[in-house]
Design an enzyme around this catalytic site. Structure first.
Site, PDB file in Angstrom:
ATOM      1  N   HIS A   9       0.826  -1.213   0.000  1.00 13.77           N
ATOM      2  CA  HIS A   9       0.000   0.000   0.000  1.00 13.77           C
ATOM      3  C   HIS A   9       0.861   1.265   0.000  1.00 13.77           C
ATOM      4  CE1 HIS A   9       1.045   0.708   4.214  1.00 13.77           C
ATOM      5  NE2 HIS A   9       0.877  -0.594   4.389  1.00 13.77           N
ATOM      6  N   GLU A  83      -2.144  -7.328   7.636  1.00 18.05           N
ATOM      7  CA  GLU A  83      -0.810  -7.260   8.215  1.00 18.05           C
ATOM      8  C   GLU A  83      -0.746  -8.069   9.505  1.00 18.05           C
ATOM      9  OE1 GLU A  83       2.177  -7.346   7.998  1.00 18.05           O
ATOM     10  OE2 GLU A  83       2.890  -5.310   7.584  1.00 18.05           O
TER      11      GLU A  83
END
Length: 206
Positions: A9, A83
């Site tokens: 990202h 994550e």
């Protein structure tokens, strides 16, 4: 052939505030959105995707949706791409985390989870599950398949280790900068790393 275009990202709010991120759900910054726009334009000039799969956390979701909008593709969200679950560290300023939850002497072992979070073994297991399921679901296709995966630095490292069948206790880490792009292929059962952490799109105009 199966081709994986694996993307981290863009810059998030936690990046500039010096916070532990992990499962803390911070959005992209204005710069992060600009990075994603540049990436999406760069990708559109080079690739067509059969599927875009993303972590549902905001920073990855926003990045993936910007790519999807540019490519006219919907995004599939998969929690296995989230994550590392960093438990009590999530969202804390790094200096506060170091004070309140210092690492054990010699560092946390691979099998030791942070309080209320995951160990590195847990994270590797999620990456293995995601990648194995994805490969299994596409391996019988007669066509070449290209899949875009949008995730996070720690999880991308674990996908890389899984892709290359590295030992579970390896200390190899994969650098992934803001909107860094990795290209991996499976071609006639050969696993090929074409490139890692390309960020040339950040030098382009939106």
């Amino acid at each position: 052939m199966i081709e994986f275009v694996v993307i981290r990202h863009g810059q998030s709010l936690a990046d500039i505030e010096g916070r532990h991120e992990g499962r803390a759900d911070f959005p992209l910054t204005d710069l992060g959105r600009e990075q994603a726009e540049k990436l999406a334009k760069w990708l559109k000039q080079r690739y067509n995707f059969d599927t875009i799969i993303s972590s549902p956390l905001k920073r990855a979701r926003e990045t993936a949706e910007i790519i999807g909008s540019k490519m006219n593709k919907s995004v599939i969200f998969n929690e296995d791409l989230m994550e590392w679950n960093n438990g009590v560290l999530a969202g804390l300023l790094r200096e506060d985390a170091n004070r309140d939850y210092p690492e054990p002497e010699g560092g946390r072992k691979y099998f030791q989870a942070v309080q209320n979070g995951e160990s590195m073994i847990d994270l590797r297991s999620r990456a293995e599950h995601f990648l194995a399921d994805l490969i299994h679901s596409t391996k019988d296709s007669k066509d070449n398949i290209r899949i875009c995966i949008v995730s996070h630095g720690g999880l991308i490292t674990m996908l890389y280790r899984s892709f290359l069948n590295m030992p579970i206790d390896t200390n190899v880490w994969l650098s992934s900068g803001d909107t860094g792009v990795h290209l991996w292929q499976i071609n006639n059962d050969k696993k090929i790393v074409m490139f890692t952490n390309i960020q040339e799109h950040l030098r382009c105009d939106v």
